[in-house]
Write a protein that holds these residues in place. Structure first.
Motif, mmCIF file in Angstrom:
data_model
loop_
_atom_site.group_PDB
_atom_site.id
_atom_site.type_symbol
_atom_site.label_atom_id
_atom_site.label_comp_id
_atom_site.label_asym_id
_atom_site.label_seq_id
_atom_site.Cartn_x
_atom_site.Cartn_y
_atom_site.Cartn_z
ATOM 1 N N PHE A 5 6.601 1.238 6.611
ATOM 2 C CA PHE A 5 6.935 1.006 5.207
ATOM 3 C C PHE A 5 6.427 -0.371 4.786
ATOM 4 C CE2 PHE A 5 10.532 1.093 1.828
ATOM 5 C CZ PHE A 5 9.650 1.627 0.908
ATOM 6 N N ALA A 6 6.574 -1.344 5.682
ATOM 7 C CA ALA A 6 6.103 -2.695 5.366
ATOM 8 C C ALA A 6 4.588 -2.670 5.108
ATOM 9 C CB ALA A 6 6.446 -3.639 6.502
ATOM 10 N N LEU A 7 3.881 -1.899 5.944
ATOM 11 C CA LEU A 7 2.426 -1.782 5.793
ATOM 12 C C LEU A 7 2.064 -1.216 4.422
ATOM 13 C CD1 LEU A 7 0.279 -2.358 7.956
ATOM 14 C CD2 LEU A 7 0.193 0.080 8.411
ATOM 15 N N LEU A 8 2.778 -0.149 4.034
ATOM 16 C CA LEU A 8 2.510 0.486 2.745
ATOM 17 C C LEU A 8 2.810 -0.460 1.591
ATOM 18 C CD1 LEU A 8 4.032 3.943 3.586
ATOM 19 C CD2 LEU A 8 1.692 3.594 2.846
ATOM 20 N N LEU A 9 3.940 -1.185 1.702
ATOM 21 C CA LEU A 9 4.314 -2.087 0.609
ATOM 22 C C LEU A 9 3.323 -3.239 0.498
ATOM 23 C CD1 LEU A 9 8.169 -2.147 1.132
ATOM 24 C CD2 LEU A 9 6.968 -1.258 -0.852
ATOM 25 N N LEU A 10 2.879 -3.752 1.650
ATOM 26 C CA LEU A 10 1.905 -4.845 1.610
ATOM 27 C C LEU A 10 0.604 -4.365 0.975
ATOM 28 C CD1 LEU A 10 2.484 -6.559 5.060
ATOM 29 C CD2 LEU A 10 3.036 -7.464 2.805
ATOM 30 N N SER A 11 0.237 -3.115 1.280
ATOM 31 C CA SER A 11 -0.982 -2.580 0.691
ATOM 32 C C SER A 11 -0.828 -2.425 -0.822
ATOM 33 C CB SER A 11 -1.309 -1.236 1.334
ATOM 34 O OG SER A 11 -2.449 -0.698 0.751
ATOM 35 N N LEU A 12 0.364 -1.964 -1.260
ATOM 36 C CA LEU A 12 0.608 -1.838 -2.697
ATOM 37 C C LEU A 12 0.540 -3.204 -3.370
ATOM 38 C CD1 LEU A 12 3.524 0.750 -2.784
ATOM 39 C CD2 LEU A 12 1.369 1.002 -3.975
ATOM 40 N N ALA A 13 1.010 -4.235 -2.666
ATOM 41 C CA ALA A 13 0.985 -5.577 -3.235
ATOM 42 C C ALA A 13 -0.432 -6.139 -3.265
ATOM 43 C CB ALA A 13 1.899 -6.495 -2.435
ATOM 44 N N GLY A 14 -1.332 -5.573 -2.441
ATOM 45 C CA GLY A 14 -2.720 -6.025 -2.444
ATOM 46 C C GLY A 14 -2.989 -7.134 -1.442
ATOM 47 N N VAL A 15 -2.390 -7.027 -0.264
ATOM 48 C CA VAL A 15 -2.626 -8.030 0.781
ATOM 49 C C VAL A 15 -3.926 -7.676 1.502
ATOM 50 C CG1 VAL A 15 -1.733 -8.919 2.963
ATOM 51 C CG2 VAL A 15 -0.195 -8.545 1.040
ATOM 52 N N PRO A 16 -4.782 -8.677 1.771
ATOM 53 C CA PRO A 16 -6.090 -8.413 2.374
ATOM 54 C C PRO A 16 -6.020 -7.606 3.666
ATOM 55 C CG PRO A 16 -5.988 -10.655 1.634
ATOM 56 C CD PRO A 16 -4.642 -10.076 1.387
ATOM 57 N N VAL A 17 -7.141 -6.991 3.970
ATOM 58 C CA VAL A 17 -7.395 -6.093 5.093
ATOM 59 C C VAL A 17 -6.831 -4.702 4.805
ATOM 60 C CG1 VAL A 17 -7.293 -5.693 7.556
ATOM 61 C CG2 VAL A 17 -7.252 -8.017 6.716
ATOM 62 N N LEU A 18 -5.714 -4.605 4.054
ATOM 63 C CA LEU A 18 -5.200 -3.284 3.705
ATOM 64 C C LEU A 18 -5.973 -2.758 2.493
ATOM 65 C CD1 LEU A 18 -1.486 -4.125 4.243
ATOM 66 C CD2 LEU A 18 -2.911 -2.695 5.677
ATOM 67 N N VAL A 19 -5.917 -1.444 2.308
ATOM 68 C CA VAL A 19 -6.818 -0.821 1.343
ATOM 69 C C VAL A 19 -6.504 -1.232 -0.098
ATOM 70 C CG1 VAL A 19 -5.534 1.330 1.003
ATOM 71 C CG2 VAL A 19 -8.013 1.334 0.881
ATOM 72 N N GLY A 20 -5.224 -1.531 -0.379
ATOM 73 C CA GLY A 20 -4.852 -1.924 -1.733
ATOM 74 C C GLY A 20 -5.590 -3.167 -2.202
ATOM 75 N N PHE A 21 -5.912 -4.031 -1.262
ATOM 76 C CA PHE A 21 -6.649 -5.242 -1.609
ATOM 77 C C PHE A 21 -8.056 -4.906 -2.078
ATOM 78 C CE2 PHE A 21 -9.771 -8.332 -0.047
ATOM 79 C CZ PHE A 21 -9.455 -9.405 -0.851
ATOM 80 N N PHE A 22 -8.738 -4.019 -1.335
ATOM 81 C CA PHE A 22 -10.121 -3.693 -1.695
ATOM 82 C C PHE A 22 -10.186 -2.969 -3.033
ATOM 83 C CE2 PHE A 22 -10.339 -4.328 2.858
ATOM 84 C CZ PHE A 22 -11.395 -5.204 2.916
ATOM 85 N N ALA A 23 -9.139 -2.149 -3.296
ATOM 86 C CA ALA A 23 -9.119 -1.444 -4.580
ATOM 87 C C ALA A 23 -9.057 -2.447 -5.726
ATOM 88 C CB ALA A 23 -7.919 -0.496 -4.620
ATOM 89 N N LYS A 24 -8.142 -3.419 -5.598
ATOM 90 C CA LYS A 24 -8.014 -4.429 -6.650
ATOM 91 C C LYS A 24 -9.297 -5.243 -6.760
ATOM 92 C CE LYS A 24 -3.123 -5.338 -7.298
ATOM 93 N NZ LYS A 24 -2.427 -4.332 -6.505
ATOM 94 N N TRP A 25 -9.847 -5.619 -5.593
ATOM 95 C CA TRP A 25 -11.063 -6.432 -5.541
ATOM 96 C C TRP A 25 -12.204 -5.782 -6.309
ATOM 97 C CZ3 TRP A 25 -12.986 -11.024 -3.972
ATOM 98 C CH2 TRP A 25 -14.354 -11.110 -3.690
ATOM 99 N N LEU A 26 -12.425 -4.478 -6.047
ATOM 100 C CA LEU A 26 -13.539 -3.776 -6.693
ATOM 101 C C LEU A 26 -13.355 -3.711 -8.202
ATOM 102 C CD1 LEU A 26 -14.164 -0.767 -4.309
ATOM 103 C CD2 LEU A 26 -15.703 -2.661 -4.770
ATOM 104 N N VAL A 27 -12.120 -3.414 -8.630
ATOM 105 C CA VAL A 27 -11.869 -3.307 -10.059
ATOM 106 C C VAL A 27 -12.101 -4.655 -10.733
ATOM 107 C CG1 VAL A 27 -10.012 -3.030 -11.735
ATOM 108 C CG2 VAL A 27 -10.311 -1.335 -9.962
#
Lengths: 479, 204
Positions: free
Chosen positions: A377-399
């Motif tokens: 769950f921590a991994l998912l939440l960090l990704s939603l927050a956009g922490v680097p290395v997780l996919v949420g970060f790259f999504a925000k970065w590209l946009v």
């Protein structure tokens, strides 16, 4: 219509026939063997995925292929979105079995309605005419309204379903009104003919603009963007958790495709006009979504406001109006759907014996009760927050990159500032899980398929983050 | 031409008058009946245009089914007439405003297309005698619009599935009929014969 049309639309046709077959199969399956319905549903999804990935044997699949009198289009964007829709739906079904059993909702209508909703999403993704866009949207929405209301004796769920239904019907009305004006101005319902007509007659047309406004309002409603977001928190909170998961994943992919078809493919000539509109709803969504989420004590409401903020980010990519921006938005919407599916998966995981774990306090000390899933769950939440290395970060970065490339650096800055504010509420849940003492010490358990899929879902967020190249390339290649 | 014009004006006037009465009569049942009259007149105009299939569908579906449903609902709900008409004057300005906006929109469309005079709306060409409106619609529906047509059917299927899923449920206190139970009923469960002495008759 000919044989080729049927081949082109094979994924939809298979899902439709099998869903109808499922309804009939239900007559012959006793209540104790409901698992068969579950397995058949997963089989349908696998079959549809194979057919979609195989492409159309006779034709070169790279170019968009039209079928059924140009009301249906099959292209690489549609295929990619559909494959992820199957994946998300399969995850949703596996998550929901555990929940449905505990909440006494384990009925085959749930599966049939979910398959019809998926069919609606697929139709919407592949729509090449205003009529098919509308029909796909209605097919998807009607099934979703019914799914929200399936928990009949729950007052909150029924209220949520009513709100969703009434506001959704109003948005459909808006869309129809906009479509009728576009039809009046261009004389066609076919997407490529509309774009041709706009290219010929120019974009300086009152009626066309009025139609555009109504269309954008309807799209903003379906995405749940500020100021058309009122339904999102109530519906997310009131709906059964697996249905909330479904609403926050597959329909978002469909809404993305609908936006591309309507705004880019048909009204692309009016980019200068809709850019401002998307800018407004996008910035407002990012701001209000992140700020309102801070004040929530219910995790489903919190995730609802987080959806609003994330959809605002999707708008940023779309409004840039470049192929790069569209690709970035598509990557964002796909990865968001995966992350949100995982997050709601944890909510389902925590729910037991007829009580949903939707209060933030229910997550206190999750680390003591089940360390592995606390980590997931921590991994998912960090990704939603956009922490680097997780996919949420790259999504925000590209946009953000796409936005900066069209010269809107200030917009990227605003988005980043609000994301940083938003990171707080994700981290608060992590703090609750790791640093607070649990009120209840009982360990949590779930069936093995549930645990396997949830683990896979969370690890996918990590893997897609580290090896994000192929998916990004696929999204960029779609435009 | 003259007969056609007489028919057109007659039905148009009936339609406009009936439509006005729909919103102005006090009794909702009369409103529904006037709406039926409006639909009938519209159907007649469609027949005049050569769209006989659509006209028949309009009568069958709207007059035959939708309006009957309306009447059903009205009679079952027993609407309080005085409360329905309460806000009429209060809401009138808002209603007029909306009507004015819609009129303005229609005028903008007409103005944009440059259609301002009556000569811009010519009488449609008369159709040839062997032209079949029904065949034409059928052909379009099952070739060009096959995909949307089938989808509309699926939307209806979903509506049925959803309605059944939401209403068919086991609940305490529902007085539903169970045919098997009724068939299996035995007279011994229902009727009890009791021996009792008859008053006024003496035992021998």
């Amino acid at each position: 219509m000919n044989w080729q049309d049927l081949q082109v639309a094979a994924p939809e046709i298979i899902v439709l026939l099998m869903a109808c077959g499922l309804l009939i199969l239900d007559l012959f399956v006793s209540e104790q063997r409901r698992g068969l319905i579950h397995l058949v549903s997963l089989l349908i999804l696998a079959l549809a995925a194979i057919i979609t990935l195989r492409g159309i044997p006779a034709i070169d699949a790279v170019t968009p292929v039209m079928a059924f009198g140009d009301t249906y289009v099959r292209d690489s964007m549609g295929d990619l979105l559909k494959v992820f829709a199957y994946l998300l739906m399969a995850m949703m079904l596996i998550y929901s079995r555990h929940y449905l059993r505990q909440f006494d909702m384990y009925r085959s209508e749930y599966y049939a309605l979910a398959l019809f909703a998926l069919l609606g999403a697929m139709v919407l993704i592949s729509a090449a005419s205003m009529i098919t866009i509308y029909l796909g949207l209605e097919l998807m929405s009607l099934s979703l309204y019914a799914m929200v209301a399936l928990k009949r004796d729950d007052k909150v769920a029924t209220e949520a379903a009513m709100k969703y239904f009434i506001l959704g019907s109003m948005a459909s009305g808006m869309l129809l009104y906009g479509m009728s004006m576009i039809y009046g101005a261009t004389g066609s319902l076919q997407i490529h003919e509309i774009s041709q007509a706009i290219a010929n007659q120019g974009s300086d047309n009152m009626i066309l603009l009025l139609g555009l406004v109504f269309t954008v309002v309807a799209l903003a409603f379906k995405f749940g963007l500020v100021p058309f977001h009122m339904w999102v928190p109530d519906v997310y909170q009131g709906a059964p958790a697996p249905v909330t998961l479904f609403i926050s994943s597959v329909p978002k992919l469909a809404a993305f495709a609908m936006t591309i078809r309507l705004l880019q493919d048909s009204l692309g000539g009016l980019h200068g006009d809709w850019q401002g509109m998307l800018l407004m709803v996008g910035v407002l969504s990012i701001a209000l979504g992140n700020l309102a989420a801070l004040a929530q004590s219910n995790i489903k409401r919190m995730l609802a406001y987080s959806t609003i903020a994330h959809m605002g980010f999707v708008m940023l990519g779309l409004l840039s109006g470049t192929p790069e921006g569209y690709g970035a938005s598509m990557f964002y919407v796909i990865t968001y759907a995966l992350m949100s599916a995982g997050a709601f998966g944890v909510v389902i995981f925590m729910s037991s014996k007829g009580i949903e774990a939707d209060n933030l306090d229910d997550y206190k000390g999750l680390n003591q009760r089940n360390p592995w899933f606390a980590a997931m769950f921590a991994l998912l939440l960090l990704s939603l927050a956009g922490v680097p290395v997780l996919v949420g970060f790259f999504a925000k970065w590209l946009v953000l990159q796409a936005v900066v490339n069209v010269g809107m650096t200030w917009l990227a800055l605003v988005a980043v500032i609000f994301s940083v504010i938003g990171a707080f509420y994700y981290l608060r849940v992590i703090k609750l899980m790791y640093f607070d003492k649990a009120d209840i010490e009982t360990p949590i358990s779930a069936p093995s398929d549930f645990r396997a899929v949830l683990t896979g879902n969370a690890l996918l967020v990590l893997v897609l983050g580290i090896f994000s190249g192929p998916l990004i390339a696929a999204c960029m290649a779609a435009f | 031409m003259l007969i056609q014009e007489i028919i057109f004006y007659a039905f148009s006037i009936i339609m406009i008058v009936a439509a006005t009465l729909v919103i102005s009569v006090r009794n909702p049942v009369y409103s529904v009946l006037y709406l039926i009259l409006t639909f009938f007149s519209a159907a007649a105009l469609w027949i005049l245009l050569g769209a006989e299939f659509l006209a028949i569908i309009l009568v069958l579906v709207y007059v035959g089914a939708v309006m009957v449903l309306f009447l059903f609902v009205l009679m079952m709900l027993n609407v309080d007439l005085s409360r329905v008409n309460e806000g009429f004057v209060k809401n009138l300005p808002l209603g007029l405003l909306v009507a004015a906006i819609m009129l303005a929109e229609i005028l903008v469309v007409l103005w944009y297309k440059g259609r301002t005079g009556i000569e811009d709306f010519p009488i449609p060409e008369p159709l040839s005698a062997d032209y079949s409106n029904t065949a034409e619609i059928g052909q379009r529906l099952f070739t060009q619009y096959l995909w949307p047509f089938e989808l509309a059917g699926i939307v209806l299927l979903v509506a049925i599935v959803a309605a059944i899923a939401l209403t068919m449920r086991k609940r305490e206190g529902v007085k539903t009929q169970s045919i098997p139970k009724q068939v299996q009923a035995d007279k011994r469960d229902r009727v009890k014969l009791i021996d009792m002495p008859v008053e006024g008759v003496e035992d021998k």
